[in-house]
Design an enzyme around this catalytic site. Structure first.
Site, PDB file in Angstrom:
ATOM      1  N   TYR B  37       0.829  -1.203   0.000  1.00  0.00           N
ATOM      2  CA  TYR B  37       0.000   0.000   0.000  1.00  0.00           C
ATOM      3  C   TYR B  37       0.861   1.249   0.000  1.00  0.00           C
ATOM      4  O   TYR B  37       1.919   1.292   0.616  1.00  0.00           O
ATOM      5  CB  TYR B  37      -0.833   0.114   1.279  1.00  0.00           C
ATOM      6  CG  TYR B  37      -1.854  -0.935   1.504  1.00  0.00           C
ATOM      7  CD1 TYR B  37      -2.842  -1.190   0.574  1.00  0.00           C
ATOM      8  CD2 TYR B  37      -1.861  -1.649   2.693  1.00  0.00           C
ATOM      9  CE1 TYR B  37      -3.809  -2.141   0.827  1.00  0.00           C
ATOM     10  CE2 TYR B  37      -2.821  -2.601   2.946  1.00  0.00           C
ATOM     11  CZ  TYR B  37      -3.794  -2.848   2.016  1.00  0.00           C
ATOM     12  OH  TYR B  37      -4.740  -3.769   2.269  1.00  0.00           O
ATOM     13  N   HIS B 193     -13.494   2.102   5.569  1.00  0.00           N
ATOM     14  CA  HIS B 193     -12.234   1.388   5.349  1.00  0.00           C
ATOM     15  C   HIS B 193     -11.885   0.455   6.507  1.00  0.00           C
ATOM     16  O   HIS B 193     -10.787  -0.104   6.533  1.00  0.00           O
ATOM     17  CB  HIS B 193     -11.081   2.380   5.140  1.00  0.00           C
ATOM     18  CG  HIS B 193     -11.136   3.081   3.819  1.00  0.00           C
ATOM     19  ND1 HIS B 193     -11.464   4.404   3.684  1.00  0.00           N
ATOM     20  CD2 HIS B 193     -10.930   2.618   2.561  1.00  0.00           C
ATOM     21  CE1 HIS B 193     -11.443   4.738   2.396  1.00  0.00           C
ATOM     22  NE2 HIS B 193     -11.120   3.678   1.699  1.00  0.00           N
ATOM     23  N   ARG B 223      -5.681   7.612  -8.515  1.00  0.00           N
ATOM     24  CA  ARG B 223      -4.783   6.541  -8.081  1.00  0.00           C
ATOM     25  C   ARG B 223      -5.251   5.247  -8.722  1.00  0.00           C
ATOM     26  O   ARG B 223      -6.374   5.167  -9.219  1.00  0.00           O
ATOM     27  CB  ARG B 223      -4.780   6.394  -6.561  1.00  0.00           C
ATOM     28  CG  ARG B 223      -6.068   5.852  -6.006  1.00  0.00           C
ATOM     29  CD  ARG B 223      -6.071   5.789  -4.489  1.00  0.00           C
ATOM     30  NE  ARG B 223      -5.196   4.751  -3.975  1.00  0.00           N
ATOM     31  CZ  ARG B 223      -5.603   3.527  -3.633  1.00  0.00           C
ATOM     32  NH1 ARG B 223      -6.865   3.172  -3.764  1.00  0.00           N
ATOM     33  NH2 ARG B 223      -4.748   2.645  -3.149  1.00  0.00           N
ATOM     34  N   ASN B 225      -5.833   1.058  -8.114  1.00  0.00           N
ATOM     35  CA  ASN B 225      -5.966  -0.017  -7.151  1.00  0.00           C
ATOM     36  C   ASN B 225      -6.180  -1.300  -7.957  1.00  0.00           C
ATOM     37  O   ASN B 225      -6.514  -1.233  -9.134  1.00  0.00           O
ATOM     38  CB  ASN B 225      -7.143   0.248  -6.214  1.00  0.00           C
ATOM     39  CG  ASN B 225      -7.102  -0.641  -4.982  1.00  0.00           C
ATOM     40  OD1 ASN B 225      -6.075  -1.228  -4.664  1.00  0.00           O
ATOM     41  ND2 ASN B 225      -8.231  -0.739  -4.303  1.00  0.00           N
ATOM     42  N   GLU B 265      -8.551  -0.816 -10.911  1.00  0.00           N
ATOM     43  CA  GLU B 265      -9.462   0.315 -10.760  1.00  0.00           C
ATOM     44  C   GLU B 265      -8.691   1.613 -10.930  1.00  0.00           C
ATOM     45  O   GLU B 265      -7.719   1.860 -10.203  1.00  0.00           O
ATOM     46  CB  GLU B 265     -10.092   0.308  -9.364  1.00  0.00           C
ATOM     47  CG  GLU B 265     -11.015  -0.854  -9.121  1.00  0.00           C
ATOM     48  CD  GLU B 265     -11.555  -0.891  -7.695  1.00  0.00           C
ATOM     49  OE1 GLU B 265     -12.409  -1.745  -7.431  1.00  0.00           O
ATOM     50  OE2 GLU B 265     -11.120  -0.069  -6.854  1.00  0.00           O
ATOM     51  N   TYR B 316      -6.960 -10.830   1.831  1.00  0.00           N
ATOM     52  CA  TYR B 316      -7.923  -9.732   1.754  1.00  0.00           C
ATOM     53  C   TYR B 316      -8.436  -9.562   0.336  1.00  0.00           C
ATOM     54  O   TYR B 316      -9.611  -9.281   0.099  1.00  0.00           O
ATOM     55  CB  TYR B 316      -7.258  -8.439   2.253  1.00  0.00           C
ATOM     56  CG  TYR B 316      -8.076  -7.194   2.011  1.00  0.00           C
ATOM     57  CD1 TYR B 316      -9.307  -7.030   2.645  1.00  0.00           C
ATOM     58  CD2 TYR B 316      -7.622  -6.201   1.162  1.00  0.00           C
ATOM     59  CE1 TYR B 316     -10.061  -5.892   2.425  1.00  0.00           C
ATOM     60  CE2 TYR B 316      -8.377  -5.060   0.938  1.00  0.00           C
ATOM     61  CZ  TYR B 316      -9.584  -4.915   1.568  1.00  0.00           C
ATOM     62  OH  TYR B 316     -10.324  -3.793   1.344  1.00  0.00           O
ATOM     63  N   LYS B 317      -7.556  -9.725  -0.637  1.00  0.00           N
ATOM     64  CA  LYS B 317      -7.956  -9.567  -2.028  1.00  0.00           C
ATOM     65  C   LYS B 317      -8.598 -10.837  -2.596  1.00  0.00           C
ATOM     66  O   LYS B 317      -8.961 -10.873  -3.774  1.00  0.00           O
ATOM     67  CB  LYS B 317      -6.751  -9.146  -2.878  1.00  0.00           C
ATOM     68  CG  LYS B 317      -6.315  -7.698  -2.600  1.00  0.00           C
ATOM     69  CD  LYS B 317      -5.106  -7.293  -3.421  1.00  0.00           C
ATOM     70  CE  LYS B 317      -4.637  -5.866  -3.102  1.00  0.00           C
ATOM     71  NZ  LYS B 317      -5.496  -4.805  -3.647  1.00  0.00           N
TER      72      LYS B 317
END
Lengths: 200, 346
Positions: B37, B193, B223, B225, B265, B316-317
């Site tokens: 991140y 979040h 940004r 993602n 994204e 998490y992904k």
């Protein structure tokens, strides 16, 4: 008091009487009555300006309602259930005036319902004074069918509406007053681990 | 430059694919061989010609098919589009922003004519010719945010700002990577979040919030993602997780190149003029591994990124079940040569 690292979960600061309020509107459930007794016991002068709504729930045998009545608030509504209490609360909020302070005490799902009702009437959620008492049971929203399952103490839990076994996630919606439940066996159909008692 | 709109699907028979031109312009998100991140926010300036950032709002060959898929999602689940009542001014701000950008940069497909508050919007690819009064909801067939976002690729959240905090108070979210608008609407930045691992502890969330509170009108930022999706499915919502989750178990060494997609994204943020709200646009691009490795640098680099990804991030992904197979596939396209810095193909 709930202590948690769940970022989405609200912090319950306790029922502190706002001595400047012109009207106190207090919603309590079950053991939340004890928080009301503690807070307003120290400020008897506020009771003449207090509307108190109470649903005994699982604490009916404790007779907290009688102790609240002995306080002689200006108005006392002892309601048979949380939903009927929220209905009455909405009617009162409809005609509430400036200077009214809203309080909520009880289990987390109940506090969430009261805060949601307040917000729907334009009350800033940060201004509502809240105190958690009683069970850690969660209110869970099924993300799939949107049904609410009340008093959840285990994970996984079966959705009481659509029957999908749900993992109870540590993600909390203040607006819904509920934690999020997500299918636990979507990637392993039929393989549901035994329910663990986590939030008794 | 007329776009050839493809006729394809993002469900059932999954006929979605990228043309060679679309592969070349794919917004590959890794500028080095590892991922962690970062507050990777930059000014949303025009990028190279034909790239996904050439224009602030990117319309591509998937436009018509994506809009058809959005309509299907909304038909099944209207809760994917919601707005709290105080966001109506921001909804109209969004109408103006999207109609202006689309008509300015794609005049052969969209046009906007204004006479005071009497507006006319023409969308040729979707066959729409709408006269309406700006600010009068009754003159549109849908509420303003829903009307315009049924005609623009990408998800859109409208974010209110008050008490030095951001609030997710409206959105059109039909192509999400596993988060629920219905659950998160009304939440603060910190709350929505909440489930993201590691980032809070790293201070990333606080720094990004500070940056966004100071966002200026006329100076959008962006940004990238990323995540990975099995099959080119746009609707990977938690609402339908019990329907698409099983896809993750269908990856085999034989089909991994065809089934596993990198999903990127391109997120952009604009300050809105009337409401002072922020538009958060989340434009998703997908590319299957077979297409990705046609760019040698990307195949090589994604291999290294996935191989070395921290387990909690992989989890998490949602990559855990098919990560090893994907790494094995990509290893065959990694000759060990160094990769050049930056995102773009060599």
């Amino acid at each position: 008091m709930l202590v948690s690292n769940i970022k989405s979960r609200p912090v319950y600061g306790g029922l502190k009487v706002d001595v400047a309020a012109r009207r106190h509107l207090v919603a309590a459930e079950g053991e939340g009555a004890l928080a009301v007794i503690d807070a307003f016991g120290a400020h008897p002068e506020a009771l003449a300006r207090t509307t108190l709504l109470y649903a005994a729930g699982g604490s009916a045998g404790e007779d907290h309602a009688a102790r609240l009545a002995a306080f002689r608030p200006d108005d006392l509504f002892v309601m048979p259930s949380q939903p009927t209490l929220i209905t009455r609360l909405n009617v009162i909020l409809n005609t509430a005036t400036m200077g009214t302070r809203l309080y909520a005490a009880g289990v987390e799902g109940f506090i969430g319902s009261v805060v949601a009702a307040g917000m729907a009437h334009g009350v800033d959620q940060a201004s509502i004074r809240t105190e958690h008492r009683g069970s850690l049971a969660r209110r869970v929203q099924c993300v799939h069918c949107k049904g609410m399952t009340e008093n959840v103490t285990v994970s996984p839990v079966t959705c009481s509406h659509c029957g999908i076994p749900l993992l109870v996630r540590d993600h909390y919606s203040r607006r819904l007053g509920a934690f999020q439940g997500v299918s636990i066996d979507a990637e392993t159909p039929g393989d549901v681990p035994p329910a663990e008692e986590l939030y008794a | 430059m007329t776009i050839q709109f493809k006729n394809e699907t993002f469900r059932d028979d999954f006929t979605f694919s990228n043309s060679p031109e679309a592969i070349q312009r794919f917004p590959f998100p890794f500028d080095k061989d590892e991922y962690m991140y970062a507050v990777n926010i930059e000014q949303h300036m025009p990028g190279p010609a034909k790239s996904t950032t050439e224009f602030p709002i990117d319309i591509d060959e998937h436009y018509v098919s994506e809009m058809r898929d959005r309509a299907l999602v909304l038909k099944e689940d209207p809760l994917r589009c919601q707005a709290l009542p105080h966001m109506l001014t921001a909804e109209w701000d969004l109408v103006e922003l999207l109609m202006e950008q689309m008509s300015k940069h794609y005049p052969e497909h969209f046009s906007l004519t204004r006479d005071g508050d009497k507006w006319r919007w023409v969308n040729r690819p979707l066959g729409i010719d709408q006269h309406f009064t700006f600010g009068d909801t009754a003159t549109l067939p849908y509420p303003p945010m829903e009307y315009v976002t049924r005609q623009c690729q990408g998800d859109f959240a409208l974010i209110d700002q008050r008490n030095d905090m951001l609030w997710m108070d409206a959105g059109m979210i039909t192509t999400q990577a596993d988060w629920s608008l219905d659950f998160d609407i009304g939440m603060s930045w910190t709350e929505w979040h909440g489930p993201v691992p590691l980032a809070h502890e790293m201070g990333v969330m606080d720094r990004a919030l500070k940056f966004m509170l100071n966002l200026q009108q006329g100076r959008p930022v962006r940004r990238l993602n990323w995540t990975m999706t099995i099959n080119p499915r746009l609707d990977t919502s938690p609402e339908n997780y019990h329907k698409w989750g099983i896809d993750r178990t269908t990856v085999t060494p034989e089909n991994v190149g065809d089934k596993v997609h990198l999903r990127v994204e391109l997120q952009a943020l604009w300050r809105l003029p009337r409401s002072n709200a922020i538009v958060f646009s989340i434009r998703a691009y997908m590319i299957k591994m077979e297409e990705l490795v046609t760019v040698p640098k990307w195949g090589r680099r994604l291999h290294r990124v996935l191989r070395d990804l921290r387990p909690e991030l992989a989890d998490y992904k949602g990559l855990t079940r098919f990560r090893d197979m994907t790494v094995d596939y990509l290893a065959r396209h990694d000759d060990g040569a160094p990769t050049s810095p930056g995102f773009f193909p060599d």
